[in-house]
Design an enzyme around this catalytic site. Structure first.
Site, PDB file in Angstrom:
ATOM      1  CG  ASP A 242      -1.816   1.352   1.299  1.00 45.74           C
ATOM      2  OD1 ASP A 242      -1.582   2.548   0.520  1.00 45.74           O
ATOM      3  OD2 ASP A 242      -2.651   1.114   2.049  1.00 45.74           O
ATOM      4  CB  THR A 271      -4.813   7.099  -2.357  1.00 44.28           C
ATOM      5  OG1 THR A 271      -3.529   8.101  -1.489  1.00 44.28           O
ATOM      6  CG2 THR A 271      -5.935   7.166  -0.624  1.00 44.28           C
TER       7      THR A 271
END
Ligand code: DSN
Length: 478
Positions: A242, A271
């Site tokens: 991540d 993101t």
């Protein structure tokens, strides 16, 4: 009319349209620009997207349903959505050197959930379907379906602990990831507060997880993903990274070689709005092996993609492929180092003793404060941060003992290393002038605090001086 005047005039026209329908929303949105312009934003996960990225989000691409994938939609008339999704994915693949990119996730949580289910589909469901002699889950008998559901529920995940800097979606019980997997956490070395790869390897050998998750939200150091790959290979685990926090540093080639997760991981999630400086959203990169499973993100996990946001991801990824973005990314890391040095020179304590990424984790216990008190006092003084747990935090995850400080947003405004030294001075001066207020019972509280007026006023004035030197969206008048 100059470019800046015409941008201002276009925004003014848009705002009068909004105002005519719901003036409170127009006023709050205008005020948000004023507030962002006037705050010294050190929240490590926030940034300022460019005007082209922001403008791309506000269009009629928002009106189109496009469930499915490029060329395979459940709705007619998706040719323009196909274009923006393909362009965004192409930029992502080329920027990160990934075999496959999926730009539909609406957020980091959605990206992680999609990645987990894609891994389960690839590693657990596909072999089970072959074993049961059927092509898809719809063909399973009730007994085989129950069997498969039980297998999903038996899987294990090893992720970084929250207080070492991991994220809620890395298997914590309040999040769905902690309910769908049997989870264990790896921490950091108690002395150095750095990742301990040998301890992690020993834990992985004993626990035998299906998935090892690397990546963090509050760990101020780089990770060696080649070592993480070796550990995953040794125990037969899938390596998922991540990179939400540091995607901009990967994109900007500050993290290369062993520090670049893409060549080492099976699946990488991120993101797009943190250091990558795009629209608020998520994205997944994967090897070709995992691509078909990730590509089923809708209907596996996700609803209709946000075509306007995928379009803005394409614009932001195009920006991230420029040399200007590489300079920006290097400046983010240099500014974080300057901030850390400025704090250390003023006798502050930092988790791991410093930083080599975009964030600094300040341990505030030697100021006699909790993270909550420090966060609130800094906010009063014009400095926006967020409190954060430190390893083995004595105050828990609510009050905490740390304050997380990140440089992506201020670097976007043009802050330099000498500005960061001034910011370090402000932070230490404010915290030295802050004392915990006592509770009604006469004991030191964990939330309330007293900050001297002089220190608050001096910090606010210095913050304004620095902000005026580096205006946000210069020339844009609303
Ligand atoms: N909220 C993000 C952060 O601040 O790190 C993570 O979800």
């Amino acid at each position: 009319m100059s470019d800046l005047e015409s941008i201002s005039s276009a925004y003014q026209t848009l705002f009068s349209m909004i105002e005519a329908v719901e003036p409170r929303v127009a006023a709050a949105t205008r005020q948000e620009l004023t507030d962002q312009r006037n705050s010294l934003k050190l929240i490590a996960s926030e940034n300022y997207a460019s005007l082209p990225v922001l403008a791309t989000m506000g269009t009629w691409m928002s009106d189109k349903y496009a469930e499915g994938t490029v060329g395979h939609r459940f709705y007619a008339g998706c040719q323009n959505v196909d274009t923006v999704e393909s362009v965004a994915a192409e930029h992502a693949r080329e920027l990160f050197g990934a075999e496959y990119a999926y730009v539909q996730p609406h957020s980091g949580i959605d990206a992680n959930l999609t990645a987990y289910w894609a891994i389960l589909a690839h590693k657990i469901e596909s072999p089970a379907l072959a074993e049961f002699g059927v092509k898809g889950v719809a063909d399973l008998s009730e007994a085989d379906w129950e069997n498969l559901r039980r297998r999903f529920g038996e899987q294990r995940l090893l992720g970084m602990s929250l207080d070492a800097g991991g994220h809620l979606t890395h298997g914590f019980r309040p999040n769905v990831s902690g309910k769908m997997f049997h989870q264990r956490s790896y921490g950091t070395n108690p002395e150095t507060q750095l990742l301990d790869y040998d301890a992690l390897a020993a834990q992985a050998r004993e626990f035998k997880p299906l998935v090892i998750v690397a990546g963090y939200s509050a760990y101020p150091r780089r990770v060696n993903f080649a070592k993480m790959r070796e550990i995953a290979d040794e125990v037969g685990a899938v390596l998922m990274v991540d990179m939400a926090h540091f995607a901009g540093l990967v994109a900007g080639k500050v993290f290369t070689g062993d520090e670049d997760p893409v060549p080492h991981a099976d699946v990488v999630t991120t993101t797009t709005h943190k250091s990558l400086r795009g629209p608020r959203g998520g994205m997944i990169l994967a090897t070709g092996e995992y691509a078909p499973s990730v590509d089923r993100g809708c209907p596996l996990v996700l609803g209709g993609p946000l075509a306007n946001v995928m379009a803005a991801k394409a614009v932001a990824l195009a920006e991230a492929r420029t040399s200007a973005f590489q300079t920006y990314a290097q400046n983010v890391a240099d500014n974080a180092k300057a901030l850390a040095e400025g704090l250390l020179n003023r006798d502050a304590t930092l988790v791991t003793g410093g930083t080599d990424n975009h964030l600094v984790l300040l341990d505030v216990r030697n100021f006699g404060l909790t993270g909550r008190q420090a966060e609130s006092a800094l906010l009063d003084a014009g400095i926006v941060t967020n409190r954060n747990a430190v390893p083995n935090d004595p105050n828990g995850a609510w009050y905490t003992t740390g304050v997380r400080l990140g440089t992506p947003a201020l670097t976007s405004r043009g802050f330099t290393t000498s500005d960061m030294d001034a910011v370090a001075d402000m932070i230490v001066s404010v915290l030295k002038a802050t004392t915990p207020a006592t509770t009604a019972a006469g004991k030191p509280g964990k939330a309330k605090y007293d900050l001297t007026d002089d220190a608050r006023d001096a910090s606010q004035a210095e913050a304004q001086r620095l902000l005026d030197l580096h205006p946000l969206y210069p020339g844009l008048e609303l």
